[in-house]
Scaffold this active site. Sequence first.
Site, PDB file in Angstrom:
ATOM      1  N   HIS A   1       0.845  -1.209   0.000  1.00  0.00           N
ATOM      2  CA  HIS A   1       0.000   0.000   0.000  1.00  0.00           C
ATOM      3  C   HIS A   1       0.871   1.246   0.000  1.00  0.00           C
ATOM      4  CE1 HIS A   1      -4.084  -1.725   1.000  1.00  0.00           C
ATOM      5  NE2 HIS A   1      -3.302  -2.788   1.061  1.00  0.00           N
TER       6      HIS A   1
ATOM      7  N   GLU B   1       3.358  -0.436   3.839  1.00  0.00           N
ATOM      8  CA  GLU B   1       3.109   0.910   3.332  1.00  0.00           C
ATOM      9  C   GLU B   1       4.446   1.405   2.822  1.00  0.00           C
ATOM     10  OE1 GLU B   1       0.134   2.346   3.469  1.00  0.00           O
ATOM     11  OE2 GLU B   1      -0.935   1.037   4.856  1.00  0.00           O
TER      12      GLU B   1
HETATM   13 ZN   LIG Z   1      -4.059   1.294   0.966  1.00  0.00          ZN
END
Ligand SMILES: [Zn+2]
Length: 396
Positions: free
Chosen positions: A199, A298
Amino acid sequence: MVKLTTLLSLVIIGAVAAEMDAPKFVYHNHCQLTAFLKDVEQSYPNITHLYSIGKSIQDRDLWVMAIGESPREHIPLRPEVKYVGNMHGDETVGREILIHFIYHLVSGYGNNTEITSLLNSTRVHILVSMNPDGFENATRLKQEGQCNNDRGRYNAKGFDLNRNFPDYFEENDKEIQPETRAIMDWLQQHQFVLSANLHGGSIVANYPYDNYKNASKLNLHSKYSPSDENRVFRHLAMTYSLAHATMFQGYPCFRGKVHPHTHYFVGGTTNGAEWYPLKGGMQDYNYIYAGCMEITLEVSCCKYPLASTLEGHWNDNRKALLKFLQQVHIGFKGYILDANGKPIAGAKLFMGDRSVTSTALGEYWKLRVSTGYGFIDLIDASVSKFLSLDSGTYGH
Ligand SMILES: [Zn+2]
Ligand SMILES: *[C@@H]1O[C@H](CO)[C@@H](O)[C@H](O)[C@H]1NC(C)=O
Ligand SMILES: *[C@@H]1O[C@H](CO)[C@@H](O)[C@H](O)[C@H]1NC(C)=O
Ligand SMILES: *[C@@H]1O[C@H](CO)[C@@H](O)[C@H](O)[C@H]1NC(C)=O
Ligand SMILES: *[C@@H]1O[C@H](CO)[C@@H](O)[C@H](O)[C@H]1NC(C)=O
Ligand SMILES: *[C@@H]1O[C@H](CO)[C@@H](O)[C@H](O)[C@H]1NC(C)=O
């Protein structure tokens, strides 16, 4: 006769030296992504296998590239691992670094020992984009360098795919979307052992659980929610964080940029629900319902940065992407046998909250750490976290 020999040797040289160019550091739309994947499969036929696990709402294939010494077939006891990118269509960096990772693996096979031994002992499956419709929407509606609005996050029917899975802690009444269903079916077809889901919007390695009992009722109240295999999950998250160029610093993001005022994520990792709880996430589903240890990475502050920054993002993540997958070999594996020494399929092995089911061949895998990064436990959860820092734009 002479002519035939010349032709033959030309063909052979062609087959051996079917090298392709490295992908460029630009955004690849769905057609370009498809062309890249087909090019890889054609240039590296012995170690790749391209397949689709289904279609998005707007009829785009959810392409998976399998890479390994035996790309088409499972080898007994050889673990299956995966990466999934671009689940939120506007979080574009993971998608592009997975393209480069695919090329890194195939071009390094037979030349780089780390890559060769990984691919000789593991089959790697890479779903570059889980939400190709969202990506097309994001890149149409936004300009490169627009970091933080949610355009393109959702699938074509407006569902957040990382809220769309059946949830272990609370009932999830969201209608299951085709992209989600494709993942659920895929998890039935292979026993994945290790996985990460890429992400953007922060720089941190997030590990289960993402939710806890009644969290929705308590309205996003953060709370540390560890699984029974927390030590292993922390090891996995720390492995990524430490091998990444900057993640370990744990700095938060603010308006799409690193904001180095405090070590916000200790060691560059966080428990999912301690950051903020969410219902219907993919990582908890993988772990509880599919016996696969998945974490959420992330990988960039800016969700849709300028293409000129992609090479830097790739370099920041290159080592970590490899180190993480190597962790699938840290535990033990074997067969579950009956009294006559015959393998038992579908046997349940209980490991705390989750059970792992033996495969059709009776195989199981179990990751284990002896000490891990235990020191991190000492300085853990007391660090306060300010959820409003990037108000309204969540990462995972
Ligand atoms: Zn996301
Ligand atoms: C694929 O494997 C075959 C048989 O082992 C070999 O002859 C051929 O050169 C390999 N092709 C490539 C592109 O490596
Ligand atoms: C093989 O690896 C070496 C050293 O890392 C590198 O310089 C070379 O370009 C690689 N060769 C190929 C064909 O990738
Ligand atoms: C990987 O497997 C190939 C094909 O079986 C073999 O030729 C090669 O020596 C192996 N390399 C390593 C580092 O295990
Ligand atoms: C594209 O994104 C916009 C804004 O998020 C949304 O309203 C629209 O439904 C999306 N369209 C498709 C086809 O995904
Ligand atoms: C969750 O909520 C239900 C209904 O209000 C309650 O009965 C239950 O004890 C709660 N469970 C926990 C772990 O908070």
